[in-house]
Scaffold this motif. Sequence first.
Motif, PDB file in Angstrom:
ATOM      1  N   PHE A 202       7.400  10.716  -5.152  1.00 45.77           N
ATOM      2  CA  PHE A 202       8.647   9.613  -5.062  1.00 45.77           C
ATOM      3  C   PHE A 202       9.916  10.475  -5.598  1.00 45.77           C
ATOM      4  CE2 PHE A 202       5.151   6.110  -6.134  1.00 45.77           C
ATOM      5  CZ  PHE A 202       5.197   5.865  -4.859  1.00 45.77           C
ATOM      6  N   LYS A 203       9.797  11.463  -6.249  1.00 42.97           N
ATOM      7  CA  LYS A 203      10.975  11.893  -6.904  1.00 42.97           C
ATOM      8  C   LYS A 203      12.308  11.790  -5.976  1.00 42.97           C
ATOM      9  CE  LYS A 203      10.121  15.340  -9.729  1.00 42.97           C
ATOM     10  NZ  LYS A 203       9.378  16.688  -9.878  1.00 42.97           N
ATOM     11  N   PRO A 204      12.463  12.390  -4.648  1.00 42.24           N
ATOM     12  CA  PRO A 204      13.676  12.213  -3.805  1.00 42.24           C
ATOM     13  C   PRO A 204      13.726  10.815  -3.300  1.00 42.24           C
ATOM     14  CG  PRO A 204      12.178  13.551  -2.692  1.00 42.24           C
ATOM     15  CD  PRO A 204      11.200  13.092  -4.024  1.00 42.24           C
ATOM     16  N   LEU A 205      12.923  10.222  -3.414  1.00 40.53           N
ATOM     17  CA  LEU A 205      12.792   8.812  -2.584  1.00 40.53           C
ATOM     18  C   LEU A 205      13.674   7.786  -2.893  1.00 40.53           C
ATOM     19  CD1 LEU A 205       9.234   8.139  -1.446  1.00 40.53           C
ATOM     20  CD2 LEU A 205      10.770   9.675  -0.001  1.00 40.53           C
ATOM     21  N   LYS A 206      14.360   7.260  -1.815  1.00 37.68           N
ATOM     22  CA  LYS A 206      15.105   5.938  -2.264  1.00 37.68           C
ATOM     23  C   LYS A 206      14.423   5.050  -1.604  1.00 37.68           C
ATOM     24  CE  LYS A 206      19.776   7.518  -3.103  1.00 37.68           C
ATOM     25  NZ  LYS A 206      20.119   8.816  -2.539  1.00 37.68           N
ATOM     26  N   LYS A 207      13.762   4.832  -0.658  1.00 36.27           N
ATOM     27  CA  LYS A 207      12.920   3.808  -0.150  1.00 36.27           C
ATOM     28  C   LYS A 207      11.389   4.281   0.273  1.00 36.27           C
ATOM     29  CE  LYS A 207      17.124   1.982   1.943  1.00 36.27           C
ATOM     30  NZ  LYS A 207      17.921   1.996   3.226  1.00 36.27           N
ATOM     31  N   CYS A 208      10.773   3.429   0.012  1.00 36.46           N
ATOM     32  CA  CYS A 208       9.255   3.766   0.443  1.00 36.46           C
ATOM     33  C   CYS A 208       8.516   2.396   0.884  1.00 36.46           C
ATOM     34  CB  CYS A 208       8.410   4.340  -0.880  1.00 36.46           C
ATOM     35  SG  CYS A 208       6.825   5.201  -0.385  1.00 36.46           S
ATOM     36  N   LEU A 209       7.667   2.661   2.072  1.00 33.50           N
ATOM     37  CA  LEU A 209       6.881   1.620   2.621  1.00 33.50           C
ATOM     38  C   LEU A 209       5.580   1.963   2.508  1.00 33.50           C
ATOM     39  CD1 LEU A 209       6.970  -1.139   4.295  1.00 33.50           C
ATOM     40  CD2 LEU A 209       6.759   0.486   6.152  1.00 33.50           C
ATOM     41  N   VAL A 210       4.744   1.194   1.691  1.00 36.76           N
ATOM     42  CA  VAL A 210       3.251   1.231   1.817  1.00 36.76           C
ATOM     43  C   VAL A 210       2.449   0.367   3.021  1.00 36.76           C
ATOM     44  CG1 VAL A 210       0.908   0.959   0.678  1.00 36.76           C
ATOM     45  CG2 VAL A 210       3.313   1.522  -0.521  1.00 36.76           C
ATOM     46  N   VAL A 211       1.763   1.079   3.828  1.00 38.24           N
ATOM     47  CA  VAL A 211       1.129   0.422   4.968  1.00 38.24           C
ATOM     48  C   VAL A 211      -0.222   0.040   4.832  1.00 38.24           C
ATOM     49  CG1 VAL A 211       0.975   0.637   7.482  1.00 38.24           C
ATOM     50  CG2 VAL A 211       2.913   1.551   6.335  1.00 38.24           C
ATOM     51  N   GLU A 212      -0.703  -1.381   4.956  1.00 40.50           N
ATOM     52  CA  GLU A 212      -2.267  -1.353   4.743  1.00 40.50           C
ATOM     53  C   GLU A 212      -2.717  -2.655   5.107  1.00 40.50           C
ATOM     54  OE1 GLU A 212      -3.015  -2.139   0.380  1.00 40.50           O
ATOM     55  OE2 GLU A 212      -0.993  -2.216  -0.192  1.00 40.50           O
TER      56      GLU A 212
ATOM     57  N   ILE B 254       3.555   5.475   2.835  1.00 42.18           N
ATOM     58  CA  ILE B 254       2.204   5.842   2.051  1.00 42.18           C
ATOM     59  C   ILE B 254       1.101   4.854   3.111  1.00 42.18           C
ATOM     60  CG2 ILE B 254       0.863   5.592   0.178  1.00 42.18           C
ATOM     61  CD1 ILE B 254       3.413   5.695  -1.562  1.00 42.18           C
ATOM     62  N   SER B 255       0.092   5.614   3.309  1.00 42.36           N
ATOM     63  CA  SER B 255      -0.818   4.619   3.839  1.00 42.36           C
ATOM     64  C   SER B 255      -2.433   5.292   3.417  1.00 42.36           C
ATOM     65  CB  SER B 255      -0.953   4.356   5.382  1.00 42.36           C
ATOM     66  OG  SER B 255      -1.607   3.585   5.991  1.00 42.36           O
ATOM     67  N   TRP B 256      -3.464   4.694   3.802  1.00 41.39           N
ATOM     68  CA  TRP B 256      -4.443   5.189   3.348  1.00 41.39           C
ATOM     69  C   TRP B 256      -5.847   4.514   4.462  1.00 41.39           C
ATOM     70  CZ3 TRP B 256      -9.087   2.201   1.153  1.00 41.39           C
ATOM     71  CH2 TRP B 256      -9.067   0.962   0.937  1.00 41.39           C
ATOM     72  N   GLY B 257      -6.912   5.136   4.318  1.00 40.80           N
ATOM     73  CA  GLY B 257      -8.221   4.830   5.322  1.00 40.80           C
ATOM     74  C   GLY B 257      -7.952   4.910   6.688  1.00 40.80           C
ATOM     75  N   SER B 258      -8.332   3.892   7.478  1.00 39.42           N
ATOM     76  CA  SER B 258      -8.285   4.091   9.053  1.00 39.42           C
ATOM     77  C   SER B 258      -6.755   3.859   9.277  1.00 39.42           C
ATOM     78  CB  SER B 258      -8.949   2.996   9.760  1.00 39.42           C
ATOM     79  OG  SER B 258      -8.682   1.818   9.522  1.00 39.42           O
ATOM     80  N   VAL B 259      -5.843   2.973   8.298  1.00 37.86           N
ATOM     81  CA  VAL B 259      -4.483   2.722   8.834  1.00 37.86           C
ATOM     82  C   VAL B 259      -3.634   4.030   8.616  1.00 37.86           C
ATOM     83  CG1 VAL B 259      -2.456   1.196   8.123  1.00 37.86           C
ATOM     84  CG2 VAL B 259      -4.986   0.503   8.256  1.00 37.86           C
ATOM     85  N   ALA B 260      -4.268   4.896   7.956  1.00 42.53           N
ATOM     86  CA  ALA B 260      -3.431   6.202   7.826  1.00 42.53           C
ATOM     87  C   ALA B 260      -2.957   6.727   8.881  1.00 42.53           C
ATOM     88  CB  ALA B 260      -4.243   7.122   6.645  1.00 42.53           C
ATOM     89  N   GLY B 261      -4.026   6.741  10.092  1.00 47.66           N
ATOM     90  CA  GLY B 261      -3.725   7.554  11.272  1.00 47.66           C
ATOM     91  C   GLY B 261      -2.611   6.952  11.984  1.00 47.66           C
ATOM     92  N   VAL B 262      -2.261   5.457  11.878  1.00 45.90           N
ATOM     93  CA  VAL B 262      -1.255   4.863  12.281  1.00 45.90           C
ATOM     94  C   VAL B 262       0.070   5.266  11.704  1.00 45.90           C
ATOM     95  CG1 VAL B 262       0.012   2.578  12.563  1.00 45.90           C
ATOM     96  CG2 VAL B 262      -2.471   2.757  12.660  1.00 45.90           C
TER      97      VAL B 262
END
Lengths: 583, 305
Positions: A526-536, A483-491
């Motif tokens: 999130f339903k099928p996810l075991k792991k999630c990383l938020v990048v910001e 998951i990411s947002w704003g200009s970091v989303a492009g990364v």
Amino acid sequence: MVDDLIIGMAGSGGDGIVSAGESLINAAAKEGYYAILTKSFGSQIRGGESSCRLRLSTQPVLNPGGVLDVAVVLNWEDFLRFGCELPVGPETIVIYEDKTGVEPALIPLKGVRPAAVLKVPMEAMALKAAGVLLAKNNVVLGLLAGWFGLAHQSILGGIRKKFAKKGEAVLKGNEQAFAAGLDYAEHNPLGVDRRLGTPSPDSRRKILTDGNDMCAAAALFAGCKFFGGYPITPASEIMQYLSREIWKHGGSVLQAEDEIAGIAAAVGASFAGIKSMTATSGPGLSLKTEVLGLASVAELPLVCVDVQRGGPSTGMPTKREQADLFAAVFSAHGDTVRPVLAPISVEDSFGITVEAFNIAEQFQTPVIVLSDQEIAQRKETVHPVDPSAFKLVERLRPSSKELDPYVRFRFTESGISPISHPGMKGGNYLAAGIEHNELGAPTANGEMHARMNDKRLKKMAPLHQRRDLFIIEGDADAEIGLISWGSVAGVAIEAAKLARAEGIKVKLLIPKLLYPIAEDIFADFFKPLKKCLVVEQSHQGQLYRLIRMWAAVPPSYSVLAKSGSNPITPEEVLEKTREMARA
Amino acid sequence: MSNECPLSPEVFTAKDYRSSLKPIWCPGCGDYGVVTAIYRALAAINRPPHEIAFISGIGCSSRIPGYTTAYGFNTVHGRALPIAQGIKMANPDLLVLVAGGDGDGFSIGGGHVAHAIRRNPSLTYIVMDNQIYGLTKGQLSPTSPRGLKTSSTQYGSMEDPVNPLLYVLAYGASFVAQGAPGDMDGLAKLIEQAIRFPGFSFVNIQSPCITYGDPETQLKTQKARIRKLEAEGHDPSNRLRAMELAQEYGTTLYTGVFYQNPNPPPTYESLIRARQQALQGADSPLEDLLEKSAENGGNGELVAG
């Protein structure tokens, strides 16, 4: 042949390094490449060190990239000052000024062995070709054009355009400097082929612009007729653009005496019945907060752009950070919900700004657009706007039957009540920050207060279903999510692409609607996810924490969060994704 | 422009401007007189209520828009002037009134007064000056005299008061007046004159607070203390003399026009209209917004065709 080239250059203020970057992106865009140019300066108002980072690609790009493919060093002190903004790696080709007196084996880059280190007498070549040191940046352009196969003719065209008015001698000198660079490259070939491939044939025109201009143009397109604001880095260009253009469309701009007056005047203009906007950066957002609350309670449409910079307080005005999210979401006293949107690129700034006006008008609410310093000020190739792709929304006006007597805050099923404006006969009412009944009369009745709060909150309900304000892509059944947002989303988008190319199954969620949190959309993701990383780009991981307030997160839920001005690169997000896949 | 006051075919009387809301003010408050004077002034001008926008901040006196039938906006503390300017810029045809107390105008919102004056929009700013914070129950206000003991200055104020008249005169306001509800006819006339003035007009009204104010300055003694500037032979075109008289703020209760600029600067809204008209021809199709930007010195540039 490569299809992507990242060039970083640094020098002192007078070296013209940023100007060289601008010449290159102009030329490359003319040839049909996709490109992003970011600039970085020391804190001096003029002079001092300056640098730029240019990413050229045959395919669309959404971030300025990580490790440099090419580093151009006019002097080492200035280059090193930019540190992690211009990272050199084992694949980098380093081109540096001979006059620095450093031997290639002794260049001051700790722990890295670049692919090639080229000591070039750029100053001497400039002096010989043009007679002036100022022509140094055109030597650089010649070298880059020669070694990396960049648009000779377009660069030359740019030089001619730029120096056309400076007289024959100056023009000739700069042309010769460029030619000297080309010639040097030809006689000193690189050991490796790093020539940029030809761009994918794309007949669509391209425009080179930045996020602030894009945002201002979108405001005009959306029908904004008033702007009230106060100069602040890095948002001032929005006011500057509008102060030039808005009059032509029958609007006006007020450079107010302070941030509060800027938003106050915009709220006044909205009360008077027209679409209005203000724009600021962090410190200004803090000042505007009380008036944002007024617009929420008086149910007046308003767009407030916050071009985020490093904070808190004065912070780092010229650097990117995404740490105003909490402020945008929470900084109003009382029970208020205020929609918050964020574009992910320069191009996206247009659509998101138009969307902000639409949401403001439809729901009679202030809307915050969280842009950031990078999007606002980087140059990017974008496609021309297709006006037919947008629908404009206007606020719900009372019908003649609903006037005289007019019930401004009438309880309706949707929570939205028709709104009049001064000048409309029979629509007279009292707008107020004070709690009121349906007619607008002040009240301190608890039951009425609860009903009005409910009205103001429930009218936002349709926003929770706006899937079009999210990018959701990747493998539907993946157990790993980003998951990411704003200009970091492009990364994050690029990292996910690279991970999938390696066979890692990964899903990506990019919210452009940051608030209210669309619980169902997050739950589905999130339903099928075991792991999630938020990048910001915030120290405490503001989006990471905000999501957790409303959504049940996967068992392993983590964050890659960095304070502003610390680059987040596709490579490191890819590495984090690999780690998630391995464990 | 509001000052032209186009005649409405309908005829409005003072009661057409009075709403059904019952004021929250204490019996004996000076603000009752002020709102009555405003009804009368509006009736004399005869603009339909829906063409009037009445903006206020926060305080006892800032409740006033709700007691009229105009479009009202009871905003936040101290920001009535910038909000009103946004309204006037959005729709210059509206008659815009702004009102508030001395705390709203010269303490929390003090920074906005100077800039409204600099721009000179046609709006009338009415300050109900009672030298005390009434709504919050009796704290020191910016116009409270030095030494005044209040609930927030238990041993007496250690500050000089703001002089609202000198303040606006010094910033170059073109119409500066003071009124008092003790002279209702004079006050209504003064407000009418202020509304008719083309540009920023300021009316300071000595509107005593019956609950927390000085017992010596209440309405019943006000009439006897009033000294009419007209009767004193003051020439309102004399700005320096106006400033001299204004220095007596707090000691002598002058009413009438202190200063009226015989050659006022252009109004803000007239300049806005002129600029819009001058540039309207340069209108560009919306799809060219970014391309145009480059030619006009912006950042956008069309690079591939």
